[in-house]
Motif scaffolding. Structure first.
Motif, PDB file in Angstrom:
ATOM      1  N   GLY A 151       0.796  -1.217   0.000  1.00 14.96           N
ATOM      2  CA  GLY A 151       0.000   0.000   0.000  1.00 14.96           C
ATOM      3  C   GLY A 151       0.825   1.261   0.000  1.00 14.96           C
ATOM      4  O   GLY A 151       2.042   1.236  -0.195  1.00 14.96           O
ATOM      5  N   ARG A 152       0.140   2.399   0.206  1.00 20.90           N
ATOM      6  CA  ARG A 152       0.836   3.678   0.220  1.00 20.90           C
ATOM      7  C   ARG A 152       1.700   3.758   1.455  1.00 20.90           C
ATOM      8  O   ARG A 152       1.251   3.405   2.560  1.00 20.90           O
ATOM      9  N   LEU A 153       2.886   4.255   1.288  1.00 21.31           N
ATOM     10  CA  LEU A 153       3.845   4.322   2.387  1.00 21.31           C
ATOM     11  C   LEU A 153       3.305   5.182   3.526  1.00 21.31           C
ATOM     12  O   LEU A 153       3.403   4.828   4.696  1.00 21.31           O
ATOM     13  N   ALA A 154       2.715   6.301   3.156  1.00 18.50           N
ATOM     14  CA  ALA A 154       2.190   7.219   4.182  1.00 18.50           C
ATOM     15  C   ALA A 154       1.149   6.518   5.044  1.00 18.50           C
ATOM     16  O   ALA A 154       1.158   6.630   6.276  1.00 18.50           O
ATOM     17  N   LYS A 194       1.340   5.497   9.103  1.00 18.60           N
ATOM     18  CA  LYS A 194       0.337   5.881  10.094  1.00 18.60           C
ATOM     19  C   LYS A 194      -0.160   4.644  10.822  1.00 18.60           C
ATOM     20  O   LYS A 194      -0.342   4.634  12.027  1.00 18.60           O
ATOM     21  N   GLN A 195      -0.363   3.575  10.047  1.00 23.70           N
ATOM     22  CA  GLN A 195      -0.876   2.335  10.613  1.00 23.70           C
ATOM     23  C   GLN A 195       0.053   1.787  11.689  1.00 23.70           C
ATOM     24  O   GLN A 195      -0.396   1.271  12.713  1.00 23.70           O
ATOM     25  N   PHE A 196       1.313   1.912  11.452  1.00 23.16           N
ATOM     26  CA  PHE A 196       2.270   1.320  12.381  1.00 23.16           C
ATOM     27  C   PHE A 196       2.760   2.294  13.421  1.00 23.16           C
ATOM     28  O   PHE A 196       3.554   1.940  14.286  1.00 23.16           O
ATOM     29  N   SER A 197       2.345   3.526  13.279  1.00 21.99           N
ATOM     30  CA  SER A 197       2.916   4.502  14.192  1.00 21.99           C
ATOM     31  C   SER A 197       2.264   4.403  15.552  1.00 21.99           C
ATOM     32  O   SER A 197       1.052   4.363  15.682  1.00 21.99           O
ATOM     33  N   PRO A 198       3.078   4.446  16.533  1.00 22.49           N
ATOM     34  CA  PRO A 198       2.570   4.485  17.904  1.00 22.49           C
ATOM     35  C   PRO A 198       1.961   5.864  18.131  1.00 22.49           C
ATOM     36  O   PRO A 198       2.343   6.819  17.450  1.00 22.49           O
ATOM     37  N   ASN A 199       1.059   5.976  19.069  1.00 22.71           N
ATOM     38  CA  ASN A 199       0.560   7.304  19.407  1.00 22.71           C
ATOM     39  C   ASN A 199       1.615   7.946  20.296  1.00 22.71           C
ATOM     40  O   ASN A 199       1.569   7.883  21.516  1.00 22.71           O
ATOM     41  N   PHE A 244       9.223  19.168  18.910  1.00 26.59           N
ATOM     42  CA  PHE A 244       8.039  18.456  19.357  1.00 26.59           C
ATOM     43  C   PHE A 244       7.411  17.861  18.089  1.00 26.59           C
ATOM     44  O   PHE A 244       6.850  18.573  17.271  1.00 26.59           O
ATOM     45  N   GLU A 245       7.558  16.587  17.923  1.00 29.11           N
ATOM     46  CA  GLU A 245       7.199  15.998  16.615  1.00 29.11           C
ATOM     47  C   GLU A 245       6.475  14.690  16.799  1.00 29.11           C
ATOM     48  O   GLU A 245       6.869  13.858  17.623  1.00 29.11           O
ATOM     49  N   ARG A 246       5.417  14.505  15.994  1.00 34.61           N
ATOM     50  CA  ARG A 246       4.716  13.231  16.084  1.00 34.61           C
ATOM     51  C   ARG A 246       5.659  12.143  15.606  1.00 34.61           C
ATOM     52  O   ARG A 246       6.275  12.256  14.546  1.00 34.61           O
ATOM     53  N   ALA A 247       5.773  11.121  16.420  1.00 35.54           N
ATOM     54  CA  ALA A 247       6.671  10.012  16.022  1.00 35.54           C
ATOM     55  C   ALA A 247       5.969   9.141  15.004  1.00 35.54           C
ATOM     56  O   ALA A 247       4.842   8.712  15.217  1.00 35.54           O
ATOM     57  N   THR A 248       6.631   8.974  13.865  1.00 35.62           N
ATOM     58  CA  THR A 248       6.084   8.015  12.899  1.00 35.62           C
ATOM     59  C   THR A 248       7.079   6.866  12.794  1.00 35.62           C
ATOM     60  O   THR A 248       8.280   7.077  12.891  1.00 35.62           O
ATOM     61  N   ALA A 249       6.557   5.723  12.607  1.00 33.36           N
ATOM     62  CA  ALA A 249       7.448   4.570  12.456  1.00 33.36           C
ATOM     63  C   ALA A 249       8.260   4.761  11.179  1.00 33.36           C
ATOM     64  O   ALA A 249       7.743   5.208  10.164  1.00 33.36           O
TER      65      ALA A 249
END
Lengths: 414, 303
Positions: free
Chosen positions: B214-217, B221-226, B279-284
């Motif tokens: 699928g799309r990388l983005a 998001k799917q794998f990113s922890p909150n 301060f950044e949203r952590a993405t996997a």
């Protein structure tokens, strides 16, 4: 299958290998050797004359004769100039040591039963043989044995009994070719030499085929190549390109032979062609078939081997098959229609080389040709088909030589 | 006409005892840069060779530029993982020949070879023999060889192998240029950071099957922890909405409780007057996703 791809590959292989220093060297080597041979012969002919003159001087000395059988005393008429009769060996030996004889011959007491004659000289084997001077001695002995007992004409004939004229008949019972010894030799030497050239060039071209395949595999360029053309197109292109290279080589050799002999070879070849177009046509056919057979086997070996060296070892097996007739060369030469020659003509691996040696020597029977060509014609498509499959399979197996089971499986796949 | 450049459905291929490809399905859209990823032995190379019509599949449907493999050969460029060039030939000669094999006329191939050598900064080396080039230069020459016939679809298997950062950057630039020209690129590589930079969609293959597609983005998001990444590290343990705090590579990762909003944390930090650099949203990262999925699969390995 795209003809365009095949021709691109063929042309590329031809040019790249034509440029190789090794090829140029080897191709020019033969004419260079020929040229060298001519020069050497020319140089030595001067020497040779001197040497021969020396021999004649030697021969102007007399040969002693000691007749212990009693049949040749006194000497038969006409031999007094060359032979001198001695009463016993001691006297003859003394004369030899004194230098007044070039050698002497003792006719043993039991000569009539055994034919035993001993020749003595000082200088060595060559001189002893010279002393025996068998032609003149033979004449003397015949004269001595028959003089007075038979007619003079019979005596002459017994002394020089035979004067052979060879005549070959073709299948219809008609005499083929001229009975002149000179052109008889030309009509066999020329095709024979041509056969040797063809055989050598089959092997040069096949070995380039092996090397070309093996190199593409070793450098890993093969994968990109196979993404552009099919394995069969690749194999066909290489076989064609390198076959043309082999032909080029033969033509260079033939051309230089013509040049070096001052056109003489062309004339002789022309005569030969007029005499036996059949031989030439068949030789050409065997050249093509032989190259297809060996070329494909070599290409398959190149594809199967994990390195150039290993491929060469694999190829060695097939090369052996071709070398076998060369090993039996003298046998084939001596009896070209003998059993061994015929057997070697039937077995596809040895057939091309054997036939190319036999054809100039003798009229090969239609039966032999039919069986030989038939078996070759059957084996070549099989070899091409299997070779292409093995080729396709082996090319991408880096570092692993396929097992026999894998090879068989690959052959079964459509 | 928006048919995919590559269409693979339920592809299967086995050798002797090994199942290399086991029901693989994915497709590549026109004009995108697509990542074909997977651990060693996953079946990527086999799949690529099937796409290039070097191997034949046991089962499944494959369409390359809308046609069966091999039919559109001249419109596909290929840079294999195990690659090489004719060592004794001159570089431009080698490229010209490879172009001719793809159906180009000699003169056209020669011209393209020169252009491409220029593009990969090997213009001065065209007349030299391939064996005289360094490894990195040969890699660039090989890339040039795969592009010489101006293909519509380009498959690059480990194009960054053995390249220094400068050359790797150059190759990235070339890939982007190709995309800008409307070409489709399929990229297989192990440098996840580079893949992340370039690819829009990916498929992750393991044990011969697609395990992610699928799309990388979306996948990220799917794998990113909150979670949020904060620097400098702040004493936020025990704050409302904070589930856990971890220090990774000098960066603080604050995992929020489910439902908690990042801006609440931000507000709290400002309210307390703490200074903040980042301060950044952590993405996997793709690297993390890869490892997670493949390791997870390891638990379910087939006998």
């Amino acid at each position: 299958m795209s003809a365009r791809s095949i021709l691109t590959i063929a042309w590329h292989e031809y040019l790249v290998n034509l440029r190789r220093p090794g090829f140029i060297f080897f191709t020019l080597l033969i004419p260079a050797l020929g040229l060298l041979g001519l020069i050497v012969a020319g140089f030595f002919s001067g020497q040779a004359m001197g040497f021969l003159e020396n021999q004649f001087e030697r021969a102007s000395q007399q040969t002693g004769l000691v007749d212990q059988s009693g049949l040749f005393t006194p000497l038969p008429a006409g031999f007094g100039g060359q032979y001198q009769l001695f009463p016993d060996e001691a006297a003859a030996r003394q004369a030899l040591l004194d230098g007044s004889l070039s050698g002497y011959v003792v006719i043993e007491p039991d000569y009539l039963e055994t034919g035993d004659v001993t020749a003595y000289s000082i200088g060595g084997l060559f001189d002893a043989v010279n002393a025996a001077d068998s032609d003149t001695l033979r004449l003397l002995l015949v004269h001595g044995l028959l003089a007075g007992q038979v007619d003079a004409a019979v005596l002459e004939r017994a002394a020089d009994p035979v004067n052979v004229t060879p005549v070959t008949l073709n299948e219809d019972g008609q005499p083929t070719g001229s009975t002149d010894i000179g052109s008889a030799i030309a009509s066999f030497i020329i095709p024979y030499v041509l056969s040797i050239f063809l055989i050598i060039s089959i092997f040069t071209a096949s070995s380039y085929l092996l090397r070309s395949v093996s190199e593409e595999k070793e450098t890993r360029v093969i994968e990109v190549v196979l993404s552009s053309v099919s394995a069969t197109e690749l194999l066909t292109g290489k076989v064609l390109g390198l076959g043309a290279l082999g032909l080029t080589q033969v033509l260079v050799w033939l051309g230089s032979a013509v040049l070096l002999s001052g056109g003489l070879a062309a004339v002789a070849a022309g005569v030969a062609v007029a005499l036996s177009p059949r031989v030439f046509a068949l030789s050409a056919l065997y050249f093509i078939l032989g190259y297809l057979l060996y070329g494909t086997l070599m290409a398959a070996a190149g594809a199967l081997g994990t390195s150039m060296r290993e491929s060469q070892q694999l190829a060695g097996l097939f090369s052996f098959g071709a070398a076998v007739p060369m090993m039996f060369n003298s046998l084939i030469f001596a009896s070209p229609n003998g059993t061994i020659a015929r057997a070697l003509s039937y077995f596809p691996l040895t057939a091309p080389t054997t036939m190319m040696l036999r054809l100039p020597l003798t009229n090969v029977s239609t039966l032999d040709l039919a069986i030989s060509l038939g078996l070759l014609a059957l084996s070549i498509p099989v070899v091409l088909w299997a070779g292409a499959k093995v080729f396709r399979m082996g090319l991408l197996l880096y570092g692993k030589r396929p097992s026999l089971v894998q090879i068989v499986k690959a052959l079964r796949q459509a | 006409m928006n048919e995919p450049s590559l269409y693979v459905e339920d592809l299967r291929k086995s050798y002797a005892t090994v199942v290399a490809v086991d029901g693989l399905t994915f497709q590549v859209e026109r004009g995108e840069i697509f990542g074909l990823l997977g651990p060693n032995g996953a079946g990527k190379t086999t799949t690529i060779r099937i796409l290039m019509d070097i191997f034949k599949p046991d089962a499944g449907t494959v369409r390359v530029l809308g046609q069966p493999p091999g039919a559109a050969r001249q419109r596909v460029g290929y840079l294999p993982e195990e690659r090489g060039l004719y060592r004794a030939l001159r570089v431009s000669e080698c490229l010209t020949y490879l172009g001719q094999l793809k159906g180009m006329a000699r003169a056209a191939a020669q011209r393209r070879a020169e252009e491409l050598l220029e593009r990969v900064e090997l213009a001065d080396w065209g007349k030299r023999k391939v064996e005289e080039l360094s490894r990195g230069m040969q890699q660039k020459a090989q890339l040039a060889a795969s592009l010489i016939h101006d293909p519509d679809l380009i498959i690059l298997d480990e194009p960054f192998q053995g390249l220094d950062p400068v050359n790797a950057e150059m190759i990235r630039g070339i890939i982007r240029d190709l995309r800008a020209q409307g070409k489709t690129i399929v990229l297989s590589a192990h440098e996840m950071s580079l893949v992340e930079m370039l690819c829009e969609r990916i498929v992750l293959i393991n044990h011969g099957r697609a395990v992610l597609n699928g799309r990388l983005a979306d996948l990220k998001k799917q794998f990113s922890p909150n979670a949020i990444e904060i620097s400098p590290p702040l004493p936020v343990e025990g704050w409302p909405g904070v589930a856990s705090v971890a220090l990774e590579d000098g960066r603080q990762r604050v995992t929020l409780t489910p439902g908690a909003e990042p801006r609440d944390l931000l507000r709290e930090i400002f309210n307390r007057g703490l200074s903040l650099d980042r301060f950044e949203r952590a993405t996997a990262t793709l690297d993390e996703i890869f490892v997670t999925v493949v390791r997870g699969e390891a638990g379910h390995e087939r006998p």
